[in-house]
Design a protein around this motif. Sequence first.
Motif, mmCIF file in Angstrom:
data_model
loop_
_atom_site.group_PDB
_atom_site.id
_atom_site.type_symbol
_atom_site.label_atom_id
_atom_site.label_comp_id
_atom_site.label_asym_id
_atom_site.label_seq_id
_atom_site.Cartn_x
_atom_site.Cartn_y
_atom_site.Cartn_z
ATOM 1 N N ASP A 52 0.829 -1.212 0.000
ATOM 2 C CA ASP A 52 0.000 0.000 0.000
ATOM 3 C C ASP A 52 0.861 1.258 0.000
ATOM 4 O O ASP A 52 0.598 2.216 -0.733
ATOM 5 C CB ASP A 52 -0.924 0.014 1.222
ATOM 6 N N ALA A 53 1.898 1.254 0.841
ATOM 7 C CA ALA A 53 2.778 2.421 0.942
ATOM 8 C C ALA A 53 3.538 2.656 -0.358
ATOM 9 O O ALA A 53 3.677 3.802 -0.812
ATOM 10 C CB ALA A 53 3.754 2.238 2.105
ATOM 11 N N ILE A 54 4.028 1.583 -0.976
ATOM 12 C CA ILE A 54 4.758 1.724 -2.242
ATOM 13 C C ILE A 54 3.855 2.310 -3.322
ATOM 14 O O ILE A 54 4.273 3.188 -4.093
ATOM 15 C CB ILE A 54 5.328 0.359 -2.682
ATOM 16 N N TYR A 55 2.628 1.838 -3.384
ATOM 17 C CA TYR A 55 1.706 2.339 -4.403
ATOM 18 C C TYR A 55 1.442 3.829 -4.204
ATOM 19 O O TYR A 55 1.482 4.613 -5.155
ATOM 20 C CB TYR A 55 0.392 1.563 -4.359
ATOM 21 N N VAL A 56 1.183 4.221 -2.957
ATOM 22 C CA VAL A 56 0.911 5.630 -2.663
ATOM 23 C C VAL A 56 2.115 6.500 -3.016
ATOM 24 O O VAL A 56 1.970 7.554 -3.666
ATOM 25 C CB VAL A 56 0.539 5.799 -1.169
ATOM 26 N N ILE A 57 3.296 6.080 -2.611
ATOM 27 C CA ILE A 57 4.506 6.854 -2.895
ATOM 28 C C ILE A 57 4.741 6.967 -4.400
ATOM 29 O O ILE A 57 5.130 8.018 -4.911
ATOM 30 C CB ILE A 57 5.724 6.221 -2.194
ATOM 31 N N ALA A 58 4.497 5.877 -5.113
ATOM 32 C CA ALA A 58 4.693 5.888 -6.569
ATOM 33 C C ALA A 58 3.756 6.890 -7.241
ATOM 34 O O ALA A 58 4.168 7.640 -8.138
ATOM 35 C CB ALA A 58 4.477 4.489 -7.136
ATOM 36 N N VAL A 59 2.495 6.909 -6.815
ATOM 37 C CA VAL A 59 1.520 7.815 -7.432
ATOM 38 C C VAL A 59 1.821 9.270 -7.062
ATOM 39 O O VAL A 59 1.811 10.159 -7.924
ATOM 40 C CB VAL A 59 0.085 7.437 -7.003
ATOM 41 N N VAL A 60 2.092 9.530 -5.781
ATOM 42 C CA VAL A 60 2.316 10.900 -5.321
ATOM 43 C C VAL A 60 3.609 11.483 -5.867
ATOM 44 O O VAL A 60 3.708 12.691 -6.110
ATOM 45 C CB VAL A 60 2.320 10.942 -3.774
ATOM 46 N N SER A 61 4.614 10.659 -6.089
ATOM 47 C CA SER A 61 5.916 11.161 -6.543
ATOM 48 C C SER A 61 5.871 11.747 -7.950
ATOM 49 O O SER A 61 6.719 12.561 -8.317
ATOM 50 C CB SER A 61 6.955 10.034 -6.489
ATOM 51 N N ASN A 62 4.867 11.336 -8.733
ATOM 52 C CA ASN A 62 4.774 11.837 -10.106
ATOM 53 C C ASN A 62 3.296 11.896 -10.508
ATOM 54 O O ASN A 62 2.842 11.155 -11.386
ATOM 55 C CB ASN A 62 5.564 10.930 -11.052
ATOM 56 N N CYS A 260 -9.229 6.338 -4.916
ATOM 57 C CA CYS A 260 -9.719 5.117 -4.265
ATOM 58 C C CYS A 260 -8.575 4.142 -3.996
ATOM 59 O O CYS A 260 -8.481 3.566 -2.903
ATOM 60 C CB CYS A 260 -10.787 4.441 -5.137
ATOM 61 N N ALA A 261 -7.707 3.952 -4.990
ATOM 62 C CA ALA A 261 -6.593 3.015 -4.831
ATOM 63 C C ALA A 261 -5.642 3.466 -3.724
ATOM 64 O O ALA A 261 -5.157 2.654 -2.930
ATOM 65 C CB ALA A 261 -5.849 2.861 -6.150
ATOM 66 N N CYS A 262 -5.380 4.761 -3.652
ATOM 67 C CA CYS A 262 -4.451 5.282 -2.632
ATOM 68 C C CYS A 262 -5.052 5.270 -1.233
ATOM 69 O O CYS A 262 -4.314 5.397 -0.246
ATOM 70 C CB CYS A 262 -4.019 6.702 -2.995
ATOM 71 N N SER A 263 -6.358 5.130 -1.127
ATOM 72 C CA SER A 263 -7.000 5.112 0.190
ATOM 73 C C SER A 263 -6.941 3.743 0.846
ATOM 74 O O SER A 263 -7.332 3.603 2.015
ATOM 75 C CB SER A 263 -8.456 5.557 0.069
ATOM 76 N N GLN A 264 -6.449 2.731 0.150
ATOM 77 C CA GLN A 264 -6.506 1.372 0.682
ATOM 78 C C GLN A 264 -5.726 1.229 1.988
ATOM 79 O O GLN A 264 -6.183 0.564 2.923
ATOM 80 C CB GLN A 264 -5.963 0.373 -0.343
ATOM 81 N N GLY A 265 -4.545 1.852 2.077
ATOM 82 C CA GLY A 265 -3.759 1.736 3.300
ATOM 83 C C GLY A 265 -4.504 2.242 4.516
ATOM 84 O O GLY A 265 -4.486 1.618 5.591
ATOM 85 N N PHE A 266 -5.190 3.360 4.378
ATOM 86 C CA PHE A 266 -5.955 3.923 5.486
ATOM 87 C C PHE A 266 -7.167 3.049 5.805
ATOM 88 O O PHE A 266 -7.462 2.795 6.988
ATOM 89 C CB PHE A 266 -6.408 5.343 5.146
ATOM 90 N N LEU A 267 -7.876 2.578 4.785
ATOM 91 C CA LEU A 267 -9.056 1.746 5.013
ATOM 92 C C LEU A 267 -8.676 0.411 5.647
ATOM 93 O O LEU A 267 -9.397 -0.099 6.524
ATOM 94 C CB LEU A 267 -9.796 1.521 3.696
ATOM 95 N N ASP A 268 -7.550 -0.179 5.230
ATOM 96 C CA ASP A 268 -7.076 -1.411 5.862
ATOM 97 C C ASP A 268 -6.779 -1.190 7.343
ATOM 98 O O ASP A 268 -7.093 -2.030 8.191
ATOM 99 C CB ASP A 268 -5.813 -1.916 5.155
ATOM 100 N N PHE A 269 -6.173 -0.053 7.645
ATOM 101 C CA PHE A 269 -5.853 0.271 9.034
ATOM 102 C C PHE A 269 -7.128 0.419 9.865
ATOM 103 O O PHE A 269 -7.225 -0.126 10.968
ATOM 104 C CB PHE A 269 -5.030 1.566 9.086
ATOM 105 N N VAL A 270 -8.102 1.144 9.342
ATOM 106 C CA VAL A 270 -9.361 1.341 10.070
ATOM 107 C C VAL A 270 -10.068 0.008 10.308
ATOM 108 O O VAL A 270 -10.527 -0.285 11.422
ATOM 109 C CB VAL A 270 -10.286 2.306 9.297
#
Length: 310
Positions: A52-62, A260-270
């Motif tokens: 989840d973290a890798i996906y978020v970082i990849a999207v936000v970085s570019n 939606c895809a980037c929200s998965q890490g937060f939703l998994d945590f909740v």
Amino acid sequence: MQEKGSALYLTLLIIISVLSLIGCSVLLFDYLQQRKSANLAAKLLAILSISDAIYVIAVVSNPTPQIDGALCVIQALLKQSSSVSTFIVNFFFCLTTFLTIVENIDITDERYYKYKRNAKFFSILFPFLIALIPLTYNGYGIQYYACSFKTQNDYWIGEFLLFYVPFGFFFGSSIFFLFKITRFLSEIQSNKLGHEDYRVFRRTLIQQNSQIVVGEQYTRFLFYYTLVHLFCWLPIILSSICEIIWKGDFVWFGGISYLCACSQGFLDFVLFMISKRVSSRSYVQERSNSYMSVEPVDIYRGSVVYNSSL
């Protein structure tokens, strides 16, 4: 108008990404605290958090790629690898629970240790190998909000085989295993000892009740996890299909799908925190009940919640 839309998208993307990264960090910190005693589900949850973290970082970085170069390819490769890893981890969550509850696999069995080892390696290495395949035919390129699979001409076949097929197979299998588990627990419920046998088979009846309650509870949360993952990834699938069929850029749909895809890490945590609290309350309630004289049976050896320090 387009500039306002892009600004809104970037603002929402940053907020959602920060929440997801916080959620992933908390889950990873929890895993590190109990890694020596961590079971397979805890390790899979750690892999899921990293993906989840890798996906978020990849999207936000570019977030708005302009150049089709090395950075674009790296972003697409990381997105592809982490997304397929998510599909596989969800699959192993459900498969492990199926083997534990329905097949009653023995955790001391040598086959179980081989299974745990293969599950971890398959969740990490297989997605990365899949993500390398488009490099052989220059299959990654610029999309509006992030570099991803090319969909022009016949390039969509690569996305179909390397993204759609894994998505359908692993999530379809997950739902299949969940229904098999639910059916099995229903059969236990209908065939368990009756009240008239309680005095003679008291210990057995208590163990059966504990197994049914805990098994149904864990299966329910696994179903919620699967629904959350479907919610996060299905928009990307639909957005890409729309672009392929109508040969256009659905910019607003693409933006929503990445949010939606980037929200998965937060939703998994909740969802994990909710499942942890519910399981803890259930455990305390069973232990404090006057007629409960035996230890509750941990029917879901693949579960992570009882091991957690959160």
